[in-house]
Scaffold this motif. Sequence first.
Motif, PDB file in Angstrom:
ATOM      1  N   PRO A 256       0.813  -1.237   0.000  1.00  0.00           N
ATOM      2  CA  PRO A 256       0.000   0.000   0.000  1.00  0.00           C
ATOM      3  C   PRO A 256       0.837   1.274   0.000  1.00  0.00           C
ATOM      4  O   PRO A 256       0.459   2.273  -0.605  1.00  0.00           O
ATOM      5  N   ILE A 257       2.002   1.223   0.672  1.00  0.00           N
ATOM      6  CA  ILE A 257       2.871   2.399   0.708  1.00  0.00           C
ATOM      7  C   ILE A 257       3.423   2.682  -0.683  1.00  0.00           C
ATOM      8  O   ILE A 257       3.478   3.838  -1.128  1.00  0.00           O
ATOM      9  N   LEU A 258       3.825   1.634  -1.388  1.00  0.00           N
ATOM     10  CA  LEU A 258       4.366   1.805  -2.736  1.00  0.00           C
ATOM     11  C   LEU A 258       3.295   2.324  -3.691  1.00  0.00           C
ATOM     12  O   LEU A 258       3.568   3.177  -4.539  1.00  0.00           O
ATOM     13  N   LEU A 259       2.068   1.820  -3.550  1.00  0.00           N
ATOM     14  CA  LEU A 259       0.992   2.267  -4.432  1.00  0.00           C
ATOM     15  C   LEU A 259       0.636   3.732  -4.173  1.00  0.00           C
ATOM     16  O   LEU A 259       0.234   4.453  -5.090  1.00  0.00           O
ATOM     17  N   ALA A 260       0.769   4.159  -2.914  1.00  0.00           N
ATOM     18  CA  ALA A 260       0.423   5.544  -2.570  1.00  0.00           C
ATOM     19  C   ALA A 260       1.509   6.537  -2.955  1.00  0.00           C
ATOM     20  O   ALA A 260       1.258   7.742  -3.001  1.00  0.00           O
ATOM     21  N   ASP A 261       2.714   6.048  -3.214  1.00  0.00           N
ATOM     22  CA  ASP A 261       3.831   6.946  -3.524  1.00  0.00           C
ATOM     23  C   ASP A 261       3.669   7.506  -4.937  1.00  0.00           C
ATOM     24  O   ASP A 261       3.624   6.756  -5.911  1.00  0.00           O
TER      25      ASP A 261
END
Length: 344
Positions: A256-261
């Motif tokens: 989720p962190i990578l997708l939000a970046d």
Amino acid sequence: MLKIPVGRLGEWIHPRYGRIKMTQQMFSEMIDNFKKQTIGRDPFIRIGHDKADDPTFGSAKAEGWIKELVQEGEFLFALAEPTNDEVAKMVQTKQYRYASPEYQENYRDKETGSLKGAVLEALALTNEPFLTRLPEARVLADPPDTFYLDFEEVGYMEKEILEQVKQTNSLLSSFTAKLSEWFGRKEGKDRESEDGNPGKGSDEGKKLAEYEARMKQLEEENRQIKRAQREAEIDRKLSEYTAKGIPPAILQQVRPILLADTGTEVIKLADGKSLTQSDQIFAMLDAFPEESRVKLGQVGTQVEPPEPDSPEAVKKLADEDMKALGFTVTSDGKYVLSDTRKEA
């Protein structure tokens, strides 16, 4: 150039060599020793493993010379330059579809006597490889210096996304042309209302409203396409880390962190360099300790179960039967009757 599979991550039971394991460490050692030319020569391509037709040792001719070893996911490939058009034709027409590696798990250096790890010595084209579920060998049609993007490995979802991008770009170009045409026209009676704006009831005003609505729709579709592209790219990279043994629970947390970046949040380093949040996460995953990585047997998909009639399976069944009869299995595999202590 030929692109030939060397092996894949997993385990097999061989009738002669016993348990065969291909691990990430083995692939890394093969690639490293190939670059260092540890065996003192280039590994080559041959037809089959049989040396019975060779009049003298070492007379097997090279059908191709391996120029590079590359790993793609769970598979290791050899990029080879054929020595004749015939072998390329045999691969292209699928006379030979697979390959079987000739390698040593822990090669001893001929000059120093030190152990160097796994090395690839040769690769045999065959239609009867022992290793299962390997990709097919294929011919790369472009020159050797070309960077290859294998379109056959693009999934259905990725193809659909690429097609949507093309359609969206075409519609945006058409919309831009229409706007230029509209604004380039001379002022007309029904183009302007009393306040100087396009009349809402005029044909031009209606067209402009339609174009504005379509523009908003295209912008939203474009955002959705970019999100889908980003998600597909992240999932592809995380699958590579799964093959390298990074625990799936950690990868689920960082996804989720990578997708939000969005790439706009940049971290400034002391040496003046900059990293995005995604770059920092990937660097942390690359530095994950080897001793904490998941073994292939724990992943569940790379390891094949022993065959029903394999020696391991037969011994396991025999142990269970002997235990049911009152015997004890010793550490060296012998059976001892519990009350008489006689070996069976």
